[in-house]
Design a protein around this motif. Structure first.
Motif, PDB file in Angstrom:
ATOM      1  N   GLY A 173      32.608   7.683  64.922  1.00 16.24           N
ATOM      2  CA  GLY A 173      31.513   8.643  64.900  1.00 16.24           C
ATOM      3  C   GLY A 173      31.659   9.718  63.837  1.00 16.24           C
ATOM      4  O   GLY A 173      30.770  10.573  63.694  1.00 16.24           O
ATOM      5  N   GLY A 174      32.777   9.685  63.081  1.00 14.68           N
ATOM      6  CA  GLY A 174      32.995  10.678  62.029  1.00 14.68           C
ATOM      7  C   GLY A 174      32.027  10.497  60.875  1.00 14.68           C
ATOM      8  O   GLY A 174      31.415   9.433  60.695  1.00 14.68           O
ATOM      9  N   LEU A 175      31.906  11.556  60.060  1.00 19.90           N
ATOM     10  CA  LEU A 175      30.938  11.560  58.960  1.00 19.90           C
ATOM     11  C   LEU A 175      31.634  11.548  57.604  1.00 19.90           C
ATOM     12  O   LEU A 175      32.707  12.127  57.432  1.00 19.90           O
ATOM     13  CB  LEU A 175      30.053  12.803  59.038  1.00 19.90           C
ATOM     14  CG  LEU A 175      29.148  12.973  60.246  1.00 19.90           C
ATOM     15  CD1 LEU A 175      28.337  14.262  60.113  1.00 19.90           C
ATOM     16  CD2 LEU A 175      28.218  11.771  60.419  1.00 19.90           C
ATOM     17  N   PHE A 176      30.992  10.895  56.654  1.00 24.40           N
ATOM     18  CA  PHE A 176      31.389  10.963  55.249  1.00 24.40           C
ATOM     19  C   PHE A 176      30.181  11.452  54.466  1.00 24.40           C
ATOM     20  O   PHE A 176      29.100  10.859  54.532  1.00 24.40           O
ATOM     21  CB  PHE A 176      31.830   9.595  54.748  1.00 24.40           C
ATOM     22  CG  PHE A 176      32.100   9.533  53.265  1.00 24.40           C
ATOM     23  CD1 PHE A 176      32.847  10.505  52.623  1.00 24.40           C
ATOM     24  CD2 PHE A 176      31.596   8.476  52.494  1.00 24.40           C
ATOM     25  CE1 PHE A 176      33.097  10.450  51.256  1.00 24.40           C
ATOM     26  CE2 PHE A 176      31.844   8.408  51.135  1.00 24.40           C
ATOM     27  CZ  PHE A 176      32.592   9.394  50.517  1.00 24.40           C
ATOM     28  N   VAL A 177      30.339  12.551  53.736  1.00 22.34           N
ATOM     29  CA  VAL A 177      29.264  13.127  52.927  1.00 22.34           C
ATOM     30  C   VAL A 177      29.645  12.983  51.465  1.00 22.34           C
ATOM     31  O   VAL A 177      30.706  13.457  51.032  1.00 22.34           O
ATOM     32  CB  VAL A 177      29.023  14.603  53.285  1.00 22.34           C
ATOM     33  CG1 VAL A 177      27.937  15.201  52.383  1.00 22.34           C
ATOM     34  CG2 VAL A 177      28.620  14.740  54.751  1.00 22.34           C
ATOM     35  N   VAL A 178      28.783  12.352  50.691  1.00 19.34           N
ATOM     36  CA  VAL A 178      29.058  12.084  49.277  1.00 19.34           C
ATOM     37  C   VAL A 178      27.773  12.268  48.494  1.00 19.34           C
ATOM     38  O   VAL A 178      26.676  11.967  48.987  1.00 19.34           O
ATOM     39  CB  VAL A 178      29.618  10.653  49.090  1.00 19.34           C
ATOM     40  CG1 VAL A 178      28.658   9.600  49.613  1.00 19.34           C
ATOM     41  CG2 VAL A 178      29.974  10.382  47.637  1.00 19.34           C
ATOM     42  N   ASP A 179      27.881  12.779  47.274  1.00 22.52           N
ATOM     43  CA  ASP A 179      26.700  12.859  46.415  1.00 22.52           C
ATOM     44  C   ASP A 179      26.970  12.152  45.099  1.00 22.52           C
ATOM     45  O   ASP A 179      28.123  11.910  44.719  1.00 22.52           O
ATOM     46  CB  ASP A 179      26.239  14.303  46.208  1.00 22.52           C
ATOM     47  CG  ASP A 179      27.262  15.174  45.494  1.00 22.52           C
ATOM     48  OD1 ASP A 179      28.409  14.712  45.279  1.00 22.52           O
ATOM     49  OD2 ASP A 179      26.925  16.325  45.152  1.00 22.52           O
ATOM     50  N   ALA A 180      25.895  11.818  44.405  1.00 22.03           N
ATOM     51  CA  ALA A 180      25.999  11.083  43.142  1.00 22.03           C
ATOM     52  C   ALA A 180      24.758  11.371  42.308  1.00 22.03           C
ATOM     53  O   ALA A 180      23.709  11.757  42.839  1.00 22.03           O
ATOM     54  CB  ALA A 180      26.122   9.577  43.408  1.00 22.03           C
ATOM     55  N   PHE A 181      24.888  11.190  41.003  1.00 24.26           N
ATOM     56  CA  PHE A 181      23.728  11.308  40.134  1.00 24.26           C
ATOM     57  C   PHE A 181      22.818  10.099  40.314  1.00 24.26           C
ATOM     58  O   PHE A 181      23.289   8.979  40.531  1.00 24.26           O
ATOM     59  CB  PHE A 181      24.156  11.393  38.671  1.00 24.26           C
ATOM     60  CG  PHE A 181      24.819  12.687  38.302  1.00 24.26           C
ATOM     61  CD1 PHE A 181      24.183  13.907  38.521  1.00 24.26           C
ATOM     62  CD2 PHE A 181      26.072  12.700  37.710  1.00 24.26           C
ATOM     63  CE1 PHE A 181      24.787  15.107  38.172  1.00 24.26           C
ATOM     64  CE2 PHE A 181      26.686  13.890  37.358  1.00 24.26           C
ATOM     65  CZ  PHE A 181      26.045  15.097  37.592  1.00 24.26           C
ATOM     66  N   THR A 182      21.529  10.332  40.215  1.00 21.24           N
ATOM     67  CA  THR A 182      20.574   9.232  40.141  1.00 21.24           C
ATOM     68  C   THR A 182      20.257   8.948  38.675  1.00 21.24           C
ATOM     69  O   THR A 182      20.699   9.682  37.781  1.00 21.24           O
ATOM     70  CB  THR A 182      19.266   9.571  40.886  1.00 21.24           C
ATOM     71  OG1 THR A 182      18.554  10.586  40.143  1.00 21.24           O
ATOM     72  CG2 THR A 182      19.548  10.074  42.298  1.00 21.24           C
ATOM     73  N   SER A 183      19.480   7.926  38.438  1.00 20.32           N
ATOM     74  CA  SER A 183      19.103   7.597  37.062  1.00 20.32           C
ATOM     75  C   SER A 183      18.280   8.709  36.425  1.00 20.32           C
ATOM     76  O   SER A 183      18.228   8.835  35.192  1.00 20.32           O
ATOM     77  CB  SER A 183      18.335   6.275  37.024  1.00 20.32           C
ATOM     78  OG  SER A 183      17.192   6.333  37.869  1.00 20.32           O
ATOM     79  N   ASN A 184      17.646   9.572  37.250  1.00 12.48           N
ATOM     80  CA  ASN A 184      16.863  10.682  36.698  1.00 12.48           C
ATOM     81  C   ASN A 184      17.730  11.656  35.916  1.00 12.48           C
ATOM     82  O   ASN A 184      17.252  12.316  34.988  1.00 12.48           O
ATOM     83  CB  ASN A 184      16.159  11.437  37.833  1.00 12.48           C
ATOM     84  CG  ASN A 184      15.105  10.599  38.512  1.00 12.48           C
ATOM     85  OD1 ASN A 184      14.361   9.878  37.851  1.00 12.48           O
ATOM     86  ND2 ASN A 184      15.038  10.676  39.827  1.00 12.48           N
ATOM     87  N   GLN A 185      18.984  11.761  36.275  1.00 10.51           N
ATOM     88  CA  GLN A 185      19.905  12.666  35.584  1.00 10.51           C
ATOM     89  C   GLN A 185      20.056  12.282  34.118  1.00 10.51           C
ATOM     90  O   GLN A 185      20.356  13.124  33.269  1.00 10.51           O
ATOM     91  CB  GLN A 185      21.272  12.647  36.278  1.00 10.51           C
ATOM     92  CG  GLN A 185      22.364  13.444  35.601  1.00 10.51           C
ATOM     93  CD  GLN A 185      22.162  14.948  35.678  1.00 10.51           C
ATOM     94  OE1 GLN A 185      21.394  15.425  36.509  1.00 10.51           O
ATOM     95  NE2 GLN A 185      22.852  15.688  34.838  1.00 10.51           N
ATOM     96  N   TYR A 186      19.841  11.002  33.817  1.00 15.54           N
ATOM     97  CA  TYR A 186      20.120  10.481  32.480  1.00 15.54           C
ATOM     98  C   TYR A 186      18.853  10.125  31.705  1.00 15.54           C
ATOM     99  O   TYR A 186      18.922   9.400  30.713  1.00 15.54           O
ATOM    100  CB  TYR A 186      21.040   9.268  32.595  1.00 15.54           C
ATOM    101  CG  TYR A 186      22.392   9.644  33.161  1.00 15.54           C
ATOM    102  CD1 TYR A 186      23.366  10.232  32.361  1.00 15.54           C
ATOM    103  CD2 TYR A 186      22.680   9.460  34.515  1.00 15.54           C
ATOM    104  CE1 TYR A 186      24.593  10.611  32.880  1.00 15.54           C
ATOM    105  CE2 TYR A 186      23.912   9.831  35.038  1.00 15.54           C
ATOM    106  CZ  TYR A 186      24.859  10.410  34.218  1.00 15.54           C
ATOM    107  OH  TYR A 186      26.072  10.793  34.730  1.00 15.54           O
TER     108      TYR A 186
END
Length: 285
Positions: A173-186
């Motif tokens: 039930g633990g959480l993993f929070v991650v972010d990343a660039f989308t193609s819009n960034q480039y």
């Protein structure tokens, strides 16, 4: 002639420069030269981390405050154990500790870990100087975070290897929070080669020439390459990233066995839109 100059083999830097500029690296190729843990560069990085008004290394303090508030609301509790990957100087750990959580922070910058340990270590937090790809997480964490778009810096193979480690380290039930660039960034990213002279700066204390190459690759992979030339030598740093399509990121995370993945526009819970330059995923084990 100065004997010190006479004894320098000037052909070595020239050869390195020609080889670097003449040979475009394959996707996610490294040069083997330390970046995060370089004695001088890590000092420049720490200064950027600790500047509350710029986002060159960390997000602004105001954004981090809102981010931690949102993440804590997802957890729905006021205590627990957190794993912070790429923790830098402990800015998130400090904020989580203020809310009652204990954090294990891992970073491959000895200077940042030393700062975090000195300022935010103790009963609530511990900080480990190590490459987070090499650790087996044997504790049960309520939450793991990998924030500031570092996920795309990793090669696809390393991403999956890290996800498996994180999954094993989380409680049920633990959480993993991650972010990343989308193609819009480039969207504005263009292949280019530029040369700049700096009389001391981010890369070196003394004067240097910076040859910067931007190169785009198939499958939305991008390279920012810096070749730093001083009077004595030159060194090249390859900094990679990937522009994720939101559903691509979601599929990658589900393939790592997470039970559910919900997407947002950033790590404060903003709505994800077709124009979002960042995608944030909240994954539940």
């Amino acid at each position: 002639m100065d004997k010190r100059i006479k004894n320098i083999d000037l052909t070595v830097p020239y050869k390195k420069i020609v080889e670097t500029i003449g040979n475009k690296p394959i996707a996610y190729e490294t040069t083997g030269i330390p970046f995060w843990d370089d004695e001088y560069i890590s000092k420049s990085m720490l200064a950027l981390h600790l500047n509350p008004d710029v986002e060159s290394a960390s997000r602004t303090y105001e954004f981090m405050d809102r981010s931690v508030d949102w993440i804590v609301s997802l957890l729905g509790k006021q205590d627990g154990k957190i794993l912070d990957l790429g923790c830098g100087p402990g800015l998130y750990a400090k904020r989580f500790a203020d809310k009652g959580f204990s954090t294990t922070g891992i970073d491959f910058s000895q200077r940042s870990i030393a700062y975090a340990s000195e300022n935010y270590g103790g009963e609530k937090n511990e900080f480990i100087y190590q490459d987070y790809l090499t650790i087996d997480y044997d504790k049960e964490y309520d939450l793991a975070i990998l924030i500031y778009c570092d996920f795309g810096v990793l090669s696809p193979e390393n991403r999956m290897a890290l996800l498996k480690k994180i999954y094993r380290g989380l409680k049920h039930g633990g959480l993993f929070v991650v972010d990343a660039f989308t193609s819009n960034q480039y969207k504005e990213f263009t292949d280019s080669l530029t040369v700049e002279y700096e009389n001391g700066g981010f890369w070196r204390a003394d004067s240097y020439i910076n040859i910067k190459r931007n190169a785009s690759y198939p499958n939305q992979n991008y390279l920012e390459q810096y070749t730093i030339i001083t009077a004595e030598d030159c060194a090249t740093y390859n900094i990679w990233n990937h522009g994720f399509e939101p559903q691509e990121l979601k599929k990658t995370l589900l393939n790592a066995s997470f039970a559910s993945v919900i997407l947002y526009g950033d790590v404060t819970g903003a709505n994800l839109t077709d124009e979002s330059p960042i995608v944030c995923a909240v994954c539940r084990k």
